[in-house]
Design a protein around this motif. Structure first.
Motif, PDB file in Angstrom:
ATOM      1  N   SER A 170      33.672  40.161  35.533  1.00 12.05           N
ATOM      2  CA  SER A 170      33.702  38.649  36.046  1.00 12.05           C
ATOM      3  C   SER A 170      33.965  37.688  34.880  1.00 12.05           C
ATOM      4  N   SER A 171      33.894  37.947  33.669  1.00 11.73           N
ATOM      5  CA  SER A 171      34.352  37.428  32.710  1.00 11.73           C
ATOM      6  C   SER A 171      35.781  37.234  32.455  1.00 11.73           C
ATOM      7  N   VAL A 172      36.412  38.522  32.533  1.00  8.59           N
ATOM      8  CA  VAL A 172      37.867  38.406  32.767  1.00  8.59           C
ATOM      9  C   VAL A 172      38.607  37.738  33.739  1.00  8.59           C
ATOM     10  N   ALA A 173      37.669  38.024  34.932  1.00 10.66           N
ATOM     11  CA  ALA A 173      38.276  37.427  36.015  1.00 10.66           C
ATOM     12  C   ALA A 173      38.428  35.816  35.991  1.00 10.66           C
ATOM     13  N   GLN A 174      37.338  35.185  35.271  1.00 13.53           N
ATOM     14  CA  GLN A 174      37.335  33.950  34.915  1.00 13.53           C
ATOM     15  C   GLN A 174      38.522  33.347  34.265  1.00 13.53           C
ATOM     16  N   LYS A 175      38.791  34.219  32.935  1.00 15.87           N
ATOM     17  CA  LYS A 175      39.708  34.068  32.105  1.00 15.87           C
ATOM     18  C   LYS A 175      41.185  33.786  33.058  1.00 15.87           C
ATOM     19  N   VAL A 176      41.214  34.965  33.952  1.00 15.37           N
ATOM     20  CA  VAL A 176      42.831  35.135  34.566  1.00 15.37           C
ATOM     21  C   VAL A 176      42.687  33.805  35.371  1.00 15.37           C
ATOM     22  N   ILE A 231      33.824  47.316  33.522  1.00 14.64           N
ATOM     23  CA  ILE A 231      32.526  46.841  33.692  1.00 14.64           C
ATOM     24  C   ILE A 231      31.885  46.212  32.422  1.00 14.64           C
ATOM     25  N   ASN A 232      32.032  46.983  31.572  1.00 13.99           N
ATOM     26  CA  ASN A 232      31.285  46.369  29.971  1.00 13.99           C
ATOM     27  C   ASN A 232      32.213  45.381  29.376  1.00 13.99           C
ATOM     28  N   GLY A 233      33.253  45.261  29.948  1.00 10.96           N
ATOM     29  CA  GLY A 233      34.214  44.310  29.284  1.00 10.96           C
ATOM     30  C   GLY A 233      35.140  44.659  28.280  1.00 10.96           C
ATOM     31  N   GLN A 234      35.524  45.988  28.196  1.00  9.52           N
ATOM     32  CA  GLN A 234      36.102  46.499  27.062  1.00  9.52           C
ATOM     33  C   GLN A 234      37.682  46.514  27.179  1.00  9.52           C
ATOM     34  N   GLY A 235      38.099  45.919  28.314  1.00 11.95           N
ATOM     35  CA  GLY A 235      39.492  45.811  28.866  1.00 11.95           C
ATOM     36  C   GLY A 235      39.535  45.611  30.477  1.00 11.95           C
ATOM     37  N   MET A 239      43.259  50.358  38.796  1.00 15.93           N
ATOM     38  CA  MET A 239      42.339  51.360  39.580  1.00 15.93           C
ATOM     39  C   MET A 239      42.815  51.091  41.318  1.00 15.93           C
ATOM     40  N   ASP A 240      42.177  51.713  41.959  1.00 15.84           N
ATOM     41  CA  ASP A 240      42.733  51.845  43.426  1.00 15.84           C
ATOM     42  C   ASP A 240      41.342  51.472  44.470  1.00 15.84           C
ATOM     43  N   ASP A 241      41.681  51.668  45.711  1.00 19.38           N
ATOM     44  CA  ASP A 241      40.493  51.293  46.758  1.00 19.38           C
ATOM     45  C   ASP A 241      39.180  52.055  46.523  1.00 19.38           C
ATOM     46  N   LEU A 242      39.312  53.218  45.676  1.00 14.06           N
ATOM     47  CA  LEU A 242      38.209  54.075  45.688  1.00 14.06           C
ATOM     48  C   LEU A 242      37.057  53.282  44.768  1.00 14.06           C
ATOM     49  N   LEU A 247      33.820  46.673  43.794  1.00 12.18           N
ATOM     50  CA  LEU A 247      34.202  45.298  44.069  1.00 12.18           C
ATOM     51  C   LEU A 247      33.464  44.537  45.075  1.00 12.18           C
ATOM     52  N   GLU A 248      32.901  45.053  46.219  1.00 12.34           N
ATOM     53  CA  GLU A 248      31.760  44.615  46.990  1.00 12.34           C
ATOM     54  C   GLU A 248      30.647  44.082  46.042  1.00 12.34           C
ATOM     55  N   ALA A 249      30.298  44.947  45.290  1.00 10.29           N
ATOM     56  CA  ALA A 249      28.998  44.617  44.308  1.00 10.29           C
ATOM     57  C   ALA A 249      29.325  43.485  43.139  1.00 10.29           C
ATOM     58  N   GLN A 250      30.507  43.123  43.292  1.00 11.39           N
ATOM     59  CA  GLN A 250      31.113  41.971  42.313  1.00 11.39           C
ATOM     60  C   GLN A 250      30.905  42.662  40.965  1.00 11.39           C
ATOM     61  N   LEU A 251      30.860  43.704  40.657  1.00 11.18           N
ATOM     62  CA  LEU A 251      30.932  44.490  39.392  1.00 11.18           C
ATOM     63  C   LEU A 251      32.341  44.697  38.769  1.00 11.18           C
ATOM     64  N   LEU A 252      33.302  44.718  39.686  1.00 10.62           N
ATOM     65  CA  LEU A 252      34.708  44.720  39.260  1.00 10.62           C
ATOM     66  C   LEU A 252      35.351  43.568  40.152  1.00 10.62           C
ATOM     67  N   PHE A 253      36.431  42.825  39.826  1.00  8.87           N
ATOM     68  CA  PHE A 253      37.132  42.067  40.292  1.00  8.87           C
ATOM     69  C   PHE A 253      38.511  42.282  40.367  1.00  8.87           C
ATOM     70  N   ARG A 254      39.325  42.278  41.539  1.00  7.51           N
ATOM     71  CA  ARG A 254      40.823  42.284  41.580  1.00  7.51           C
ATOM     72  C   ARG A 254      41.360  41.201  40.860  1.00  7.51           C
ATOM     73  N   LEU A 255      42.412  41.370  39.714  1.00  9.30           N
ATOM     74  CA  LEU A 255      43.049  40.353  39.280  1.00  9.30           C
ATOM     75  C   LEU A 255      44.474  39.954  39.582  1.00  9.30           C
ATOM     76  N   SER A 256      45.016  40.739  40.662  1.00 17.06           N
ATOM     77  CA  SER A 256      46.271  40.537  40.931  1.00 17.06           C
ATOM     78  C   SER A 256      46.672  41.328  42.351  1.00 17.06           C
ATOM     79  N   GLU A 257      47.409  40.408  43.123  1.00 17.68           N
ATOM     80  CA  GLU A 257      47.916  41.081  44.290  1.00 17.68           C
ATOM     81  C   GLU A 257      49.017  42.333  44.371  1.00 17.68           C
TER      82      GLU A 257
END
Length: 290
Positions: A170-176, A231-235, A239-242, A247-257
């Motif tokens: 989430s922090s990275v997504a906000q930065k992007v 998830i831990n913010g190390q970078g 990844m793919d749709d697996l 993504l649904e749990a908002q642990l990860l966020f897609r950063l680009s299309e």
């Protein structure tokens, strides 16, 4: 019945002598005396009513009758060996599949029971793999590997096209969102699957962004660990749709299309292995599932 068994043993002896063209050499190979072999062949010739060998100073040669008998023996023995191999194959169709724990847990495992129910004769073994090194590959019959398929080792066939895209927490997504991907990515660490991977380089090219320096890269071979590192913010990682559940749990966020359409999962049959019926059966099932 005893006579038939005796003929079988004598015919095996006859074929061995024909292979060596010598009673002495055949005797040494079979750990028998030359006299014992000579007696056995005389017995066979007497039973058949024909001469099978011509004795010469250099050894023995086959008569015309001996040549015909040898051809018949070889054909029958080849048929027997083929039948035995087929019977062994039916009795035990073992198959070792190399796969990352990431793909096994997120895609393969939920579907495996279907394969086992349809093919109860196949003894399946799932071999966890991370590096897919040459040593690891020699321990499996077939592997399921992520990438673009450009490995130059083994027989590589496409299995499933799952285009990767960058993800962050989430922090990275906000930065992007605040800085834009072009600026934000220069401040982020790119998590790669292996040192010689071109995935990030390919993605940056597709996104028309400058390549990152080696200091901006962290190698995390295990995909499960790579997901947790993101998830831990190390970078950020490709990844793919697996990871859809993350993504649904908002642990990860897609950063680009932007995606890499040439990437996905491939079946790899290692060099030096045989494409068995079990491999063909499993490969066909995988394609149907995907």
């Amino acid at each position: 019945m005893r006579r038939h068994f005796r003929h079988h043993d004598l015919l095996r002896l006859f074929a061995e002598i024909a292979r060596h063209s010598s009673f002495s050499d055949a005797a040494a190979a079979l750990n028998m005396t030359k006299g014992a072999i000579s007696y056995q062949i005389k017995t066979l010739e007497a039973d058949l009513g024909m001469a099978l060998f011509r004795r010469t100073t250099r050894g023995v040669t086959l008569t015309d009758e001996g040549l015909r008998l040898l051809a018949a023996c070889q054909t029958r023995y080849q048929e027997i060996e083929a039948d035995i191999l087929e019977m062994k194959g039916r009795a035990s169709r073992s198959l070792t599949v190399g796969v990352s724990t990431y793909f096994a847990a997120r895609w393969l495992s939920p579907r495996l029971m279907t394969f086992l129910q349809r093919h109860p004769d196949v003894q399946l073994r799932i071999q966890p793999m991370i590096q897919f090194s040459e040593r690891e590959m020699q321990q499996v019959d077939v592997a399921i590997r992520w990438g673009n398929g450009d490995w130059g080792e083994g027989v590589v066939t496409p299995l499933m096209s799952l285009s990767p895209y960058p993800v962050g927490n989430s922090s990275v997504a906000q930065k992007v969102e605040a800085l834009g991907m072009g600026v934000a990515i220069s401040q982020l660490t790119l998590l790669r699957d292996r040192d010689d991977s071109n995935a990030w380089s390919d993605w940056l090219t597709a996104a028309c962004l400058p390549q990152q320096t080696r200091q901006d890269v962290l190698i995390v071979p295990d995909p499960n660990v790579r997901v947790q590192a993101v998830i831990n913010g190390q970078g950020i990682a490709l990844m793919d749709d697996l990871v859809s559940a993350d993504l649904e749990a908002q642990l990860l966020f897609r950063l680009s299309e932007i995606e890499l359409p040439d990437y996905g999962y491939f079946l790899v049959q290692p060099n030096g292995t045989v494409a068995t019926d079990a491999v063909a059966t499993f490969s066909a099932w995988l394609r149907a599932q995907s």
